[in-house]
Scaffold this active site. Structure first.
Site, PDB file in Angstrom:
ATOM      1  N   HIS A 100       0.846  -1.193   0.000  1.00 51.72           N
ATOM      2  CA  HIS A 100       0.000   0.000   0.000  1.00 51.72           C
ATOM      3  C   HIS A 100       0.882   1.245   0.000  1.00 51.72           C
ATOM      4  O   HIS A 100       1.810   1.357   0.811  1.00 51.72           O
ATOM      5  CB  HIS A 100      -0.901   0.005   1.240  1.00 51.72           C
ATOM      6  N   SER A 101       0.634   2.162  -0.936  1.00 50.74           N
ATOM      7  CA  SER A 101       1.297   3.458  -0.968  1.00 50.74           C
ATOM      8  C   SER A 101       2.821   3.300  -1.063  1.00 50.74           C
ATOM      9  O   SER A 101       3.313   2.689  -2.025  1.00 50.74           O
ATOM     10  CB  SER A 101       0.874   4.256   0.271  1.00 50.74           C
ATOM     11  N   TYR A 102       3.591   3.810  -0.092  1.00 49.12           N
ATOM     12  CA  TYR A 102       5.049   3.604  -0.085  1.00 49.12           C
ATOM     13  C   TYR A 102       5.403   2.119  -0.141  1.00 49.12           C
ATOM     14  O   TYR A 102       6.458   1.741  -0.669  1.00 49.12           O
ATOM     15  CB  TYR A 102       5.641   4.245   1.175  1.00 49.12           C
TER      16      TYR A 102
END
Length: 239
Positions: free
Chosen positions: A83-85
């Site tokens: 998720h994300s980073y």
């Protein structure tokens, strides 16, 4: 962790400032469907915040995930979900596992990668390189330690500072992602302004090697669109 031999092992990697707890509900649903789940809290963050220092970087986080897999994941296919980073981390971890398996002559255990509104970086790029200016301004608003990116006000109350070095260090990979069976991108449409992940999504949305999904939810898709996200992940696990 479930021991169903017919299930996949989902390795869940959170984004900045969050721990494995952000996947609690999703992990429970995957286990109910018969899959094994390994959710990883990265060094220096959340319940591992005591490990935060200037030397915690992207390599540290890739090592966290590879070590967790080596210690806790049974043999079988792996689905890495970032998720994300966390997209940076699963890219580095998948490459490291693939290289180790190539050296040993084994079939690569990494079957699929899923980017949940996540960063898609190429070799030699950092997270900083791929996101937009608004996101970069957040990164440099450091906490009193001088090397932690503080959580944003609307984050979960359990969120903590995130190691700045991890978003500045360049990703180093030796191969391309198309060696894995499936590549998925799940894009969140409900951002208050321009999404800092738009550049990543634009890189893959028209690539026939990728399966792309758009969900009308906020960045935390695990919370905002849990049922839709679960169905995407269950489909990824089907061979």
């Amino acid at each position: 962790m479930s021991t169903n031999p017919n299930g996949s092992t989902f390795v869940l990697v959170p984004g900045m400032c969050h721990g494995a707890w952000c996947f609690d509900d999703l992990a429970a649903s995957l286990r109910e469907a018969g899959h094994r789940v390994l959710a990883v809290t990265l060094s220096g963050v959340a319940e591992r915040a005591h490990l935060l220092h200037g030397g915690v970087n992207l390599d540290t986080h890739v090592t966290d995930v590879v070590a967790a897999i080596e210690n806790d994941a049974p043999d079988g296919d792996l689905v890495l979900v970032g998720h994300s980073y966390g997209g940076m981390v699963i890219t580095g971890a998948a490459d490291r596992i693939a290289r180790a398996d190539d050296a040993s002559g084994r079939r690569c255990r990494v079957d699929a990668l899923v980017f949940l509104d996540a960063v898609v970086a190429h070799d030699g790029e950092s997270c900083w390189d791929v996101v937009d200016e608004d996101e970069r301004r957040w990164y440099v608003g450091l906490d009193d330690s001088g090397f932690g990116v503080p959580p944003l006000p609307f984050f979960d109350e359990r969120a903590t500072a995130h190691p700045l070095a991890s978003v500045l260090q360049r990703l180093r990979v030796s191969g391309t992602l198309d060696r894995f069976r499936r590549l998925e991108y799940v894009y969140a449409l409900d951002w208050p302004g321009e999404s800092p992940l738009r550049r990543s999504y634009d890189r893959v949305r028209d690539d026939p090697r990728w399966n792309c999904h758009e969900l009308n939810g906020k960045h935390n898709l695990m919370r905002d669109k849990p049922d839709d996200l679960l169905q995407i992940l269950l489909d990824v696990a089907r061979r």
